[in-house]
Design a protein around this motif. Structure first.
Motif, PDB file in Angstrom:
ATOM      1  N   PHE A   1      18.672  65.372  67.456  1.00 34.25           N
ATOM      2  CA  PHE A   1      17.539  65.941  66.741  1.00 34.25           C
ATOM      3  C   PHE A   1      17.123  67.293  67.296  1.00 34.25           C
ATOM      4  O   PHE A   1      17.227  67.554  68.500  1.00 34.25           O
ATOM      5  N   GLY A   2      16.606  68.124  66.380  1.00 31.77           N
ATOM      6  CA  GLY A   2      15.937  69.342  66.789  1.00 31.77           C
ATOM      7  C   GLY A   2      14.524  69.037  67.268  1.00 31.77           C
ATOM      8  O   GLY A   2      14.071  67.891  67.226  1.00 31.77           O
ATOM      9  N   ALA A   3      13.816  70.084  67.698  1.00 27.52           N
ATOM     10  CA  ALA A   3      12.479  69.926  68.270  1.00 27.52           C
ATOM     11  C   ALA A   3      11.402  69.792  67.207  1.00 27.52           C
ATOM     12  O   ALA A   3      10.251  69.475  67.529  1.00 27.52           O
TER      13      ALA A   3
ATOM     14  N   GLY B   1       5.707  66.489  71.793  1.00 23.51           N
ATOM     15  CA  GLY B   1       6.106  67.821  71.369  1.00 23.51           C
ATOM     16  C   GLY B   1       7.600  68.038  71.219  1.00 23.51           C
ATOM     17  O   GLY B   1       8.048  69.166  71.021  1.00 23.51           O
ATOM     18  N   GLU B   2       8.375  66.966  71.308  1.00 25.13           N
ATOM     19  CA  GLU B   2       9.831  67.103  71.240  1.00 25.13           C
ATOM     20  C   GLU B   2      10.407  66.300  70.083  1.00 25.13           C
ATOM     21  O   GLU B   2       9.728  65.498  69.447  1.00 25.13           O
ATOM     22  N   GLY B   3      11.705  66.522  69.841  1.00 24.63           N
ATOM     23  CA  GLY B   3      12.419  65.697  68.883  1.00 24.63           C
ATOM     24  C   GLY B   3      12.850  64.380  69.501  1.00 24.63           C
ATOM     25  O   GLY B   3      12.615  64.126  70.684  1.00 24.63           O
ATOM     26  N   LEU B   4      13.459  63.541  68.684  1.00 25.37           N
ATOM     27  CA  LEU B   4      13.933  62.245  69.177  1.00 25.37           C
ATOM     28  C   LEU B   4      15.233  62.437  69.946  1.00 25.37           C
ATOM     29  O   LEU B   4      16.041  63.309  69.635  1.00 25.37           O
TER      30      LEU B   4
ATOM     31  N   ARG C   1       6.360  71.957  62.650  1.00 25.42           N
ATOM     32  CA  ARG C   1       5.058  71.411  62.288  1.00 25.42           C
ATOM     33  C   ARG C   1       4.470  72.229  61.151  1.00 25.42           C
ATOM     34  O   ARG C   1       4.152  73.406  61.352  1.00 25.42           O
TER      35      ARG C   1
ATOM     36  N   PHE D   1      11.957  67.150  60.940  1.00 24.08           N
ATOM     37  CA  PHE D   1      13.039  67.134  61.919  1.00 24.08           C
ATOM     38  C   PHE D   1      14.380  67.249  61.230  1.00 24.08           C
ATOM     39  O   PHE D   1      14.638  66.595  60.213  1.00 24.08           O
TER      40      PHE D   1
END
Lengths: 115, 112
Positions: free
Chosen positions: A106-108, B41-44, A111, A90
């Motif tokens: 934060f970004g998404a 599936g997302e960020g914080l 992975r 992140f």
């Protein structure tokens, strides 16, 4: 309003390959961060940049390098990927002023699997 | 050094139940305290914050009070919904520093 954008969203590497994770923010924030998230360990700081032109190590910097290209962009590079670097990465940014404190956006996430 | 300890999950509740997620911290100074939420599936994203002792942060029905005497910042909600299912992170930031220190996260699962 894009906020923090990370690319790519998913990546599979072989051991020893290199890659760069890209991050850009459009909020004119001074501070930017790279974290990794592993099960049961929360988020651990890899590197951060308090302002354009400066970078500092976080808790787990080994095996990574960063570049603060300009105020908007902060990239993370894995020179020789190892299976232990399999994680979710992140990027975050923060205005970090006395007025608003250290609220991070934060970004998404990216992975990454290293085989 | 500074640290944050959260209760382990998963926390499993039925819809409309009362939620408490415990968080305690260790810090040398007077930190700001935060709760972040991560949906699948997302960020914080920031849920709420408190910057000094006895402050109460609140948002979307969630509340947490900064308790200096017990070094705690427990997250509460009176009636949870299925849509609250997520991972919740407690975090602190020392005054005038650039870094957040996170707890390990607590997964909440709410069933109808």
């Amino acid at each position: 309003n894009a906020g923090v954008t990370q690319t790519p969203k998913f990546q599979v590497l072989k051991t020893g390959q290199s890659m760069t994770l890209q991050c850009a923010q459009d909020m004119n924030h001074n501070s930017m961060y790279w974290y990794r998230q592993d099960p049961g360990m929360g988020l651990r700081l890899i590197y951060y940049s308090a302002s354009e032109g400066t970078t500092d190590k976080g808790e787990v910097p080994n095996g990574y390098n960063v570049s603060r290209l300009n105020k908007r962009e902060f990239s993370l590079r894995l020179e020789s990927a190892a299976p232990s670097q399999t994680s979710v990465y992140f990027c975050a940014s923060s205005e970090n002023s006395l007025a608003v404190g250290n609220i991070q956006y934060f970004g998404a996430g990216t992975r990454l699997s290293v085989l | 050094g500074d640290s944050v300890t959260q209760m382990e999950g998963p926390v499993t509740l039925s819809e409309e139940a009362f939620l408490t997620i415990n968080c305690t911290y260790t810090a040398t100074g007077y930190p700001s305290l935060f709760w972040y939420v991560q949906y699948p599936g997302e960020g914080l994203q920031l849920l709420l914050k408190a910057t000094k002792a006895d402050d109460k942060g609140s948002n979307k029905g969630f509340e947490a009070t900064y308790r200096k005497e017990t070094t705690s910042f427990h997250l509460e909600k009176g009636s949870v919904q299925v849509s609250d299912s997520a991972v919740y992170f407690c975090a602190l930031s020392e005054y005038n520093t650039d870094k957040l220190i996170f707890g390990t996260g607590t997964r909440l699962q709410v069933f109808p």
